[in-house]
Write an enzyme that holds these catalytic residues in place. Structure first.
Site, mmCIF file in Angstrom:
data_model
loop_
_atom_site.group_PDB
_atom_site.id
_atom_site.type_symbol
_atom_site.label_atom_id
_atom_site.label_comp_id
_atom_site.label_asym_id
_atom_site.label_seq_id
_atom_site.Cartn_x
_atom_site.Cartn_y
_atom_site.Cartn_z
ATOM 1 N N GLN A 230 41.029 31.758 31.738
ATOM 2 C CA GLN A 230 42.214 32.572 31.973
ATOM 3 C C GLN A 230 41.970 34.011 31.540
ATOM 4 O OE1 GLN A 230 42.285 29.599 30.732
ATOM 5 N NE2 GLN A 230 43.853 28.369 31.744
ATOM 6 N N ASP A 232 40.056 36.270 33.170
ATOM 7 C CA ASP A 232 38.788 36.835 33.629
ATOM 8 C C ASP A 232 38.749 37.101 35.130
ATOM 9 O OD1 ASP A 232 37.637 36.786 31.093
ATOM 10 O OD2 ASP A 232 36.961 34.731 31.316
ATOM 11 N N SER A 233 39.769 36.680 35.868
ATOM 12 C CA SER A 233 39.744 36.826 37.320
ATOM 13 C C SER A 233 39.344 38.227 37.750
ATOM 14 C CB SER A 233 41.120 36.510 37.916
ATOM 15 O OG SER A 233 41.353 35.139 37.968
#
Length: 281
Positions: A230, A232-233
């Site tokens: 979560q 890091d997109s």
């Protein structure tokens, strides 16, 4: 399928919406459902092409309002994940987010230094399918140029950097444990590019999503423990000194049976109008 950014639920498939169910009122920072698991702190000085996407209006002042990652592919262009710019993440159309910025040259988001550069415009491939989350890529045009020394070369189709077994590194400010422990400082984890067959077996369709080798690649550790997570997109997956992937989605974080799925950068380059400046090796 769980994209590695989790802000809101509008526009997401019902399954994803049920999983993330995040309110839009005073959302916390680190929207992306991707964070570096099993990594270590690194400096922006040695990884100058990694940037944080920021909106304090949408995500608050903590950690400079970071919600996704990105990578500098030309002095005025940042590449990130398309789903990072969706109303499901931002809570509104990206064109209405007036304080959208990239934070460049800053390792610690709670500190100072580096640059915060306003985003002048954004572009998402017209063929992007949010249901399949493919091709999960977007381009941000900056209001002022960053130094050319911060540009990361992009690996084109046929580049050996995409070969299974190649060692790669993923970068981000996301969750470091899978339990919401978001890192204030930039982190990186070493992973390996995995064969398409392994990824297709892990993600055959259904609740965990479908792996599409034409626009995706996956990477991880055969034993698990190293992955994006979560927050890091949109961040870069780098191999042999070149950009090969963007953090996109996955099942859990650091699971041996659920490798991280990345946008295959070589697959999205042909759709970029006019091509990418300064993207040649």
């Amino acid at each position: 399928m769980r994209p590695r950014s989790v802000r809101g639920t509008a526009g997401l498939p019902a399954l994803i919406a049920a999983v993330i169910a995040a309110p839009l009122v005073m959302p916390s920072s680190a929207a992306a459902d991707s964070v570096v698991i099993g990594g270590q702190e690194v400096s922006a000085d040695t990884s100058p092409w990694v940037v944080a996407l920021s909106s304090r209006d949408r995500f608050g002042a903590a950690r400079a309002g970071q919600f996704c990652g990105g990578v500098v592919v030309s002095p005025t262009t940042v590449m990130t994940a398309a789903h990072c710019l969706s109303p499901a993440v931002l809570g509104k159309d990206v064109r209405l987010v007036r304080d959208l910025r990239v934070v460049s040259g800053r390792s610690d988001l709670e500190g100072e230094g580096g640059q915060e550069v306003a985003v002048r415009s954004s572009w998402i491939p017209p063929e992007y399918d949010p249901e399949a989350n493919s091709p999960d890529m977007a381009l941000l045009t900056l209001s002022e140029a960053l130094p050319s020394s911060r540009v990361l070369p992009v690996a084109r189709e046929g580049d050996e950097a995409y070969a299974p077994g190649t060692e790669a590194v993923v970068y981000g400010w996301g969750d470091t444990t899978g339990a919401g422990a978001y890192a204030p400082t930039l982190r990186a984890a070493r992973v390996s590019v995995l064969p398409d067959e392994k990824c297709a077996t892990a993600y055959p369709g259904g609740a965990d999503g479908r792996y599409t080798p034409a626009t995706m690649l996956c990477a991880g550790d055969e034993a698990g423990g190293r992955d994006a997570c979560q927050g890091d997109s949109g961040g870069p997956l780098v191999a042999r000194g070149r950009l090969i992937g963007l953090v996109s989605w996955g099942s859990g974080c650091g699971r041996p049976d659920g490798p991280g799925v990345y946008t295959r950068v070589s697959a999205v380059l042909p759709s970029v109008p006019g091509g990418l400046p300064d993207a040649e090796d």
